[in-house]
Design a protein around this motif. Structure first.
Motif, PDB file in Angstrom:
ATOM      1  N   HIS A  60     -31.397  -8.086 -36.067  1.00 43.67           N
ATOM      2  CA  HIS A  60     -32.564  -8.876 -35.670  1.00 43.67           C
ATOM      3  C   HIS A  60     -32.267 -10.383 -35.661  1.00 43.67           C
ATOM      4  CE1 HIS A  60     -36.766 -10.011 -35.219  1.00 43.67           C
ATOM      5  NE2 HIS A  60     -36.609 -10.856 -36.221  1.00 43.67           N
ATOM      6  N   TYR A  61     -31.555 -10.849 -36.667  1.00 43.93           N
ATOM      7  CA  TYR A  61     -31.259 -12.282 -36.766  1.00 43.93           C
ATOM      8  C   TYR A  61     -29.915 -12.646 -36.149  1.00 43.93           C
ATOM      9  CZ  TYR A  61     -35.395 -12.552 -39.624  1.00 43.93           C
ATOM     10  OH  TYR A  61     -36.701 -12.493 -40.056  1.00 43.93           O
ATOM     11  N   MET A  62     -29.312 -11.685 -35.456  1.00 47.97           N
ATOM     12  CA  MET A  62     -28.044 -11.890 -34.734  1.00 47.97           C
ATOM     13  C   MET A  62     -26.994 -12.562 -35.613  1.00 47.97           C
ATOM     14  SD  MET A  62     -29.539 -12.847 -30.973  1.00 47.97           S
ATOM     15  CE  MET A  62     -30.706 -14.062 -31.531  1.00 47.97           C
ATOM     16  N   VAL A  63     -26.782 -11.982 -36.777  1.00 42.22           N
ATOM     17  CA  VAL A  63     -25.816 -12.517 -37.732  1.00 42.22           C
ATOM     18  C   VAL A  63     -24.409 -12.288 -37.200  1.00 42.22           C
ATOM     19  CG1 VAL A  63     -24.945 -12.356 -40.092  1.00 42.22           C
ATOM     20  CG2 VAL A  63     -27.391 -12.069 -39.646  1.00 42.22           C
ATOM     21  N   ASN A  64     -23.632 -13.355 -37.127  1.00 44.32           N
ATOM     22  CA  ASN A  64     -22.249 -13.267 -36.678  1.00 44.32           C
ATOM     23  C   ASN A  64     -21.402 -12.771 -37.846  1.00 44.32           C
ATOM     24  OD1 ASN A  64     -19.558 -13.783 -36.020  1.00 44.32           O
ATOM     25  ND2 ASN A  64     -20.076 -15.567 -34.790  1.00 44.32           N
ATOM     26  N   LEU A  65     -20.798 -11.595 -37.683  1.00 43.40           N
ATOM     27  CA  LEU A  65     -20.045 -10.985 -38.775  1.00 43.40           C
ATOM     28  C   LEU A  65     -18.546 -11.190 -38.661  1.00 43.40           C
ATOM     29  CD1 LEU A  65     -21.977  -7.595 -38.983  1.00 43.40           C
ATOM     30  CD2 LEU A  65     -22.231  -9.586 -40.478  1.00 43.40           C
ATOM     31  N   THR A  66     -18.082 -11.794 -37.563  1.00 46.80           N
ATOM     32  CA  THR A  66     -16.632 -11.861 -37.348  1.00 46.80           C
ATOM     33  C   THR A  66     -16.047 -13.264 -37.362  1.00 46.80           C
ATOM     34  OG1 THR A  66     -17.013 -11.791 -34.966  1.00 46.80           O
ATOM     35  CG2 THR A  66     -16.569  -9.688 -36.071  1.00 46.80           C
ATOM     36  N   ASP A  67     -16.743 -14.234 -36.796  1.00 46.67           N
ATOM     37  CA  ASP A  67     -16.191 -15.595 -36.740  1.00 46.67           C
ATOM     38  C   ASP A  67     -16.134 -16.195 -38.140  1.00 46.67           C
ATOM     39  OD1 ASP A  67     -16.008 -15.372 -34.027  1.00 46.67           O
ATOM     40  OD2 ASP A  67     -17.816 -16.542 -33.595  1.00 46.67           O
ATOM     41  N   PRO A  68     -15.232 -17.142 -38.342  1.00 41.35           N
ATOM     42  CA  PRO A  68     -15.207 -17.828 -39.646  1.00 41.35           C
ATOM     43  C   PRO A  68     -16.560 -18.477 -39.925  1.00 41.35           C
ATOM     44  CG  PRO A  68     -13.277 -18.408 -38.343  1.00 41.35           C
ATOM     45  CD  PRO A  68     -14.183 -17.629 -37.440  1.00 41.35           C
ATOM     46  N   ILE A  69     -16.933 -18.504 -41.180  1.00 40.31           N
ATOM     47  CA  ILE A  69     -18.198 -19.129 -41.568  1.00 40.31           C
ATOM     48  C   ILE A  69     -18.047 -20.639 -41.391  1.00 40.31           C
ATOM     49  CG2 ILE A  69     -19.809 -19.544 -43.468  1.00 40.31           C
ATOM     50  CD1 ILE A  69     -18.929 -16.803 -44.599  1.00 40.31           C
ATOM     51  N   PRO A  70     -18.952 -21.255 -40.615  1.00 43.22           N
ATOM     52  CA  PRO A  70     -18.849 -22.699 -40.407  1.00 43.22           C
ATOM     53  C   PRO A  70     -19.194 -23.466 -41.679  1.00 43.22           C
ATOM     54  CG  PRO A  70     -20.867 -21.869 -39.411  1.00 43.22           C
ATOM     55  CD  PRO A  70     -20.112 -20.677 -39.931  1.00 43.22           C
ATOM     56  N   PRO A  71     -18.817 -24.748 -41.725  1.00 42.14           N
ATOM     57  CA  PRO A  71     -19.231 -25.569 -42.874  1.00 42.14           C
ATOM     58  C   PRO A  71     -20.752 -25.522 -43.022  1.00 42.14           C
ATOM     59  CG  PRO A  71     -17.659 -26.760 -41.508  1.00 42.14           C
ATOM     60  CD  PRO A  71     -18.019 -25.503 -40.767  1.00 42.14           C
ATOM     61  N   LEU A  72     -21.217 -25.633 -44.252  1.00 41.06           N
ATOM     62  CA  LEU A  72     -22.649 -25.490 -44.519  1.00 41.06           C
ATOM     63  C   LEU A  72     -23.495 -26.509 -43.761  1.00 41.06           C
ATOM     64  CD1 LEU A  72     -22.603 -24.652 -48.328  1.00 41.06           C
ATOM     65  CD2 LEU A  72     -22.838 -23.099 -46.398  1.00 41.06           C
ATOM     66  N   GLU A  73     -22.953 -27.702 -43.531  1.00 41.92           N
ATOM     67  CA  GLU A  73     -23.708 -28.718 -42.790  1.00 41.92           C
ATOM     68  C   GLU A  73     -23.995 -28.221 -41.372  1.00 41.92           C
ATOM     69  OE1 GLU A  73     -20.547 -29.518 -44.104  1.00 41.92           O
ATOM     70  OE2 GLU A  73     -21.389 -30.190 -45.995  1.00 41.92           O
ATOM     71  N   GLU A  74     -23.002 -27.592 -40.724  1.00 38.63           N
ATOM     72  CA  GLU A  74     -23.189 -27.062 -39.376  1.00 38.63           C
ATOM     73  C   GLU A  74     -24.116 -25.856 -39.406  1.00 38.63           C
ATOM     74  OE1 GLU A  74     -19.592 -26.270 -37.162  1.00 38.63           O
ATOM     75  OE2 GLU A  74     -18.625 -28.023 -38.046  1.00 38.63           O
ATOM     76  N   LEU A  75     -23.947 -25.015 -40.399  1.00 36.94           N
ATOM     77  CA  LEU A  75     -24.757 -23.805 -40.504  1.00 36.94           C
ATOM     78  C   LEU A  75     -26.236 -24.150 -40.622  1.00 36.94           C
ATOM     79  CD1 LEU A  75     -24.510 -20.718 -40.668  1.00 36.94           C
ATOM     80  CD2 LEU A  75     -24.432 -20.957 -43.135  1.00 36.94           C
ATOM     81  N   SER A  76     -26.565 -25.156 -41.409  1.00 34.86           N
ATOM     82  CA  SER A  76     -27.975 -25.516 -41.589  1.00 34.86           C
ATOM     83  C   SER A  76     -28.586 -26.031 -40.288  1.00 34.86           C
ATOM     84  CB  SER A  76     -28.135 -26.549 -42.705  1.00 34.86           C
ATOM     85  OG  SER A  76     -27.526 -27.761 -42.350  1.00 34.86           O
ATOM     86  N   LYS A  77     -27.800 -26.621 -39.408  1.00 36.04           N
ATOM     87  CA  LYS A  77     -28.299 -27.106 -38.118  1.00 36.04           C
ATOM     88  C   LYS A  77     -28.570 -25.950 -37.157  1.00 36.04           C
ATOM     89  CE  LYS A  77     -25.791 -31.450 -38.503  1.00 36.04           C
ATOM     90  NZ  LYS A  77     -24.642 -32.214 -38.029  1.00 36.04           N
ATOM     91  N   GLN A  78     -27.903 -24.810 -37.372  1.00 35.83           N
ATOM     92  CA  GLN A  78     -28.037 -23.658 -36.485  1.00 35.83           C
ATOM     93  C   GLN A  78     -29.232 -22.777 -36.834  1.00 35.83           C
ATOM     94  OE1 GLN A  78     -24.328 -21.563 -36.792  1.00 35.83           O
ATOM     95  NE2 GLN A  78     -23.116 -23.292 -36.092  1.00 35.83           N
ATOM     96  N   LEU A  79     -29.856 -22.999 -37.976  1.00 36.36           N
ATOM     97  CA  LEU A  79     -30.948 -22.137 -38.408  1.00 36.36           C
ATOM     98  C   LEU A  79     -32.166 -22.321 -37.514  1.00 36.36           C
ATOM     99  CD1 LEU A  79     -30.716 -22.593 -42.284  1.00 36.36           C
ATOM    100  CD2 LEU A  79     -29.664 -20.838 -40.869  1.00 36.36           C
ATOM    101  N   VAL A  80     -32.648 -21.219 -36.968  1.00 34.93           N
ATOM    102  CA  VAL A  80     -33.824 -21.290 -36.102  1.00 34.93           C
ATOM    103  C   VAL A  80     -35.037 -20.617 -36.738  1.00 34.93           C
ATOM    104  CG1 VAL A  80     -32.579 -21.503 -33.931  1.00 34.93           C
ATOM    105  CG2 VAL A  80     -33.037 -19.231 -34.845  1.00 34.93           C
ATOM    106  N   HIS A  81     -34.822 -19.774 -37.736  1.00 34.56           N
ATOM    107  CA  HIS A  81     -35.901 -19.093 -38.438  1.00 34.56           C
ATOM    108  C   HIS A  81     -35.935 -19.571 -39.883  1.00 34.56           C
ATOM    109  CE1 HIS A  81     -36.367 -16.103 -35.239  1.00 34.56           C
ATOM    110  NE2 HIS A  81     -35.055 -16.009 -35.219  1.00 34.56           N
TER     111      HIS A  81
END
Length: 133
Positions: free
Chosen positions: A24-45
């Motif tokens: 449902h939340y289209m979690v990416n299970l394969t790519d490397p986890i981005p830095p937390l600063e980038e990850l927080s910018k990608q949050l839509v929900h």
């Protein structure tokens, strides 16, 4: 805020809920986890995850694939509520975070049941208060 209730009676029920929410939340299970600063910018929900100690066992003591799904879903959450969790599970959650990235972990606790979690973290803080006296 979306509420994800992962608490389950059986391992099968937990895995079903986890898989449903990962899709449902289209979690990416394969790519490397981005830095937390980038990850927080990608949050839509805005997401809150609720899980109890018996269900947390399924997430922590299963295969690496399940741990990966659980951890990556958790990274999308604004908050996670873990209730009725043992001292060992608290430390295992910190260990899980340490095993999936280069970040530093911080644990803060106020009682004897938090010692293993505090010691597992890179930085551990024990608060002296009513619980600890």
């Amino acid at each position: 805020m979306d509420q994800i209730i992962l608490s389950s009676k059986t391992s099968e029920e937990f895995h079903s809920k986890l898989d449903k929410n990962v899709a449902h939340y289209m979690v990416n299970l394969t790519d490397p986890i981005p830095p937390l600063e980038e990850l927080s910018k990608q949050l839509v929900h805005k997401i809150c995850i609720v899980i109890d100690g018996s269900t947390l066992t399924y997430a922590l003591e299963t295969d690496r694939d399940t741990q990966n799904k659980f951890f990556r879903l958790a990274l999308l959450a604004n908050s996670i509520i873990c209730c009725r969790v043992s001292p060992k599970q608290k430390a295992d959650v910190v260990h899980l975070a340490k095993s999936f990235g280069p970040w530093k972990t911080l644990s803060i606790g106020d009682g004897a049941n938090d010692v293993s979690m505090i010691m597992e973290a890179h930085i551990g803080v024990g608060i002296y208060g009513k619980e600890g006296s």
